[in-house]
Scaffold this active site. Structure first.
Site, PDB file in Angstrom:
ATOM      1  CG  LEU A  30      -1.734  -1.210   1.160  1.00  5.14           C
ATOM      2  CD1 LEU A  30      -2.701  -1.067   2.863  1.00  5.14           C
ATOM      3  CD2 LEU A  30      -2.722  -1.391   0.211  1.00  5.14           C
ATOM      4  CG  HIS A  31       0.863   3.490  -3.320  1.00  2.17           C
ATOM      5  ND1 HIS A  31      -0.329   4.433  -3.599  1.00  2.17           N
ATOM      6  CD2 HIS A  31       1.035   2.591  -4.227  1.00  2.17           C
ATOM      7  CE1 HIS A  31      -0.821   3.590  -4.709  1.00  2.17           C
ATOM      8  NE2 HIS A  31      -0.126   2.479  -4.989  1.00  2.17           N
ATOM      9  CG  HIS A  34      -3.342   1.391  -2.138  1.00  3.74           C
ATOM     10  ND1 HIS A  34      -2.063   1.295  -2.332  1.00  3.74           N
ATOM     11  CD2 HIS A  34      -4.085   0.579  -3.159  1.00  3.74           C
ATOM     12  CE1 HIS A  34      -1.687   0.352  -3.395  1.00  3.74           C
ATOM     13  NE2 HIS A  34      -2.920   0.097  -3.587  1.00  3.74           N
ATOM     14  N   GLY A 144      -9.604   3.776  -7.629  1.00  6.40           N
ATOM     15  CA  GLY A 144      -8.525   4.820  -7.996  1.00  6.40           C
ATOM     16  C   GLY A 144      -8.836   4.825  -9.577  1.00  6.40           C
ATOM     17  CD  GLN A 150      -8.553  -2.490 -10.855  1.00  9.60           C
ATOM     18  OE1 GLN A 150      -7.796  -3.341 -10.999  1.00  9.60           O
ATOM     19  NE2 GLN A 150      -8.301  -1.470 -10.117  1.00  9.60           N
ATOM     20  CB  SER A 182       2.354   2.427  -9.393  1.00  9.87           C
ATOM     21  OG  SER A 182       2.309   0.851  -9.711  1.00  9.87           O
ATOM     22  CB  SER A 183       2.493  -1.456  -5.737  1.00 13.68           C
ATOM     23  OG  SER A 183       1.515  -1.333  -4.776  1.00 13.68           O
TER      24      SER A 183
END
Length: 281
Positions: A30-31, A34, A144, A150, A182-183
């Protein structure tokens, strides 16, 4: 904060929440992007729940399923600080028990862009989100804008399958230099990160052209390509935000999307023109 690992536990939690439940499904790692979704769920609903699940069915052969960052303890602490009431952390076996072979096939909105570049990916997304909605039973789910296709696929399936979940799109969160959070940014070296800034710069340049009155889809796409010419672009799309059909003439709304390889990372990003993400339903 409750940590729920079984479907039965998640359903019991839902039964204990008397009011509206907000849900933020995630792959983990998570960042702040999120975090913005969780903060909104906490602020707007009686209770908020997130999920941490690296869903194997949305990764194709040769993709980064094994390498995808997994930081459960850090993610749980992060969610607790944000005020999340519960987190659903199922195993693969809990979500896909032996003999499970049912898949949710999204419609035409999933055929292009990520659907073409990553065959099966959006079927995996549609399947796991449908399962998560069935388990968690939220009133509202938050996604998001960065993963724009998506978002639209999930909004379509919630509507078409009458799932009773309102799917809310939330603005992309960016670092100060403009790169979308982004992860997978963790894969980038310092030099690759600097190179990746060409992606948002190209999108922002096209947005500036739009704001000055440019409506020709080809010229808008070419503006993005000019800035990102040194990168391995997979696609640049100028499409209708509702259907994701490619635009061939001037329109009063558009989404410019791109995907590119930068080192080990595959990055996607977009800008929405002529409407706000909150208007998508």
């Amino acid at each position: 904060m409750d940590v729920l690992r079984r479907v039965a536990d998640a359903r019991a939690f839902r039964a204990s929440v008397p009011g509206s439940l907000g849900f933020v499904p995630t792959l983990g790692a998570l960042h702040a992007g999120h975090g913005s979704l969780v903060e909104r769920a906490v602020r707007e609903r009686a209770a908020a729940i997130a999920s941490l699940f690296v869903n194997p069915t949305q990764f194709g052969p040769g993709e980064d399923l094994a390498a995808y960052p997994r930081r459960e303890a850090e993610d749980l602490a992060f969610l607790e600080r944000l005020g999340c009431s519960a987190v659903f952390v199922p195993s693969v076996e809990e979500m896909y028990p032996p003999g499970d072979d049912t898949r949710v096939q999204p419609g035409a909105i999933a055929a292009r862009l990520e659907g073409a570049a990553r065959p099966g990916h959006l079927t995996g997304v549609a399947t796991v989100v449908t399962k998560l909605f069935a388990v968690v039973r939220p009133d509202v789910a938050y996604f998001g804008q960065k993963d724009f296709q998506q978002l639209r696929v999930v909004q379509a399936l919630a509507h078409d399958l009458r799932l009773g979940v309102r799917v809310v799109g939330c603005p992309t969160v960016r670092d100060e230099d403009g790169l979308a959070l982004s992860s997978r940014n963790a894969y980038l070296s310092a030099d690759e990160r600097r190179a990746a800034l060409a992606l948002p710069r190209g999108l922002f340049a096209a947005r500036a052209d739009w704001e000055r009155g440019e409506r020709d889809p080809k010229r808008l796409a070419d503006r993005v390509r000019q800035h990102a010419a040194a990168l391995a672009l997979e696609y640049v799309s100028v499409a209708d935000p509702l259907t994701l059909a490619e635009l061939t003439r001037a329109a009063e709304r558009a989404v410019i999307s791109l995907a590119a390889r930068v080192g080990r990372a595959r990055l996607i990003d977009n800008v929405l023109l002529g409407m706000d993400v909150s208007e998508l339903v």
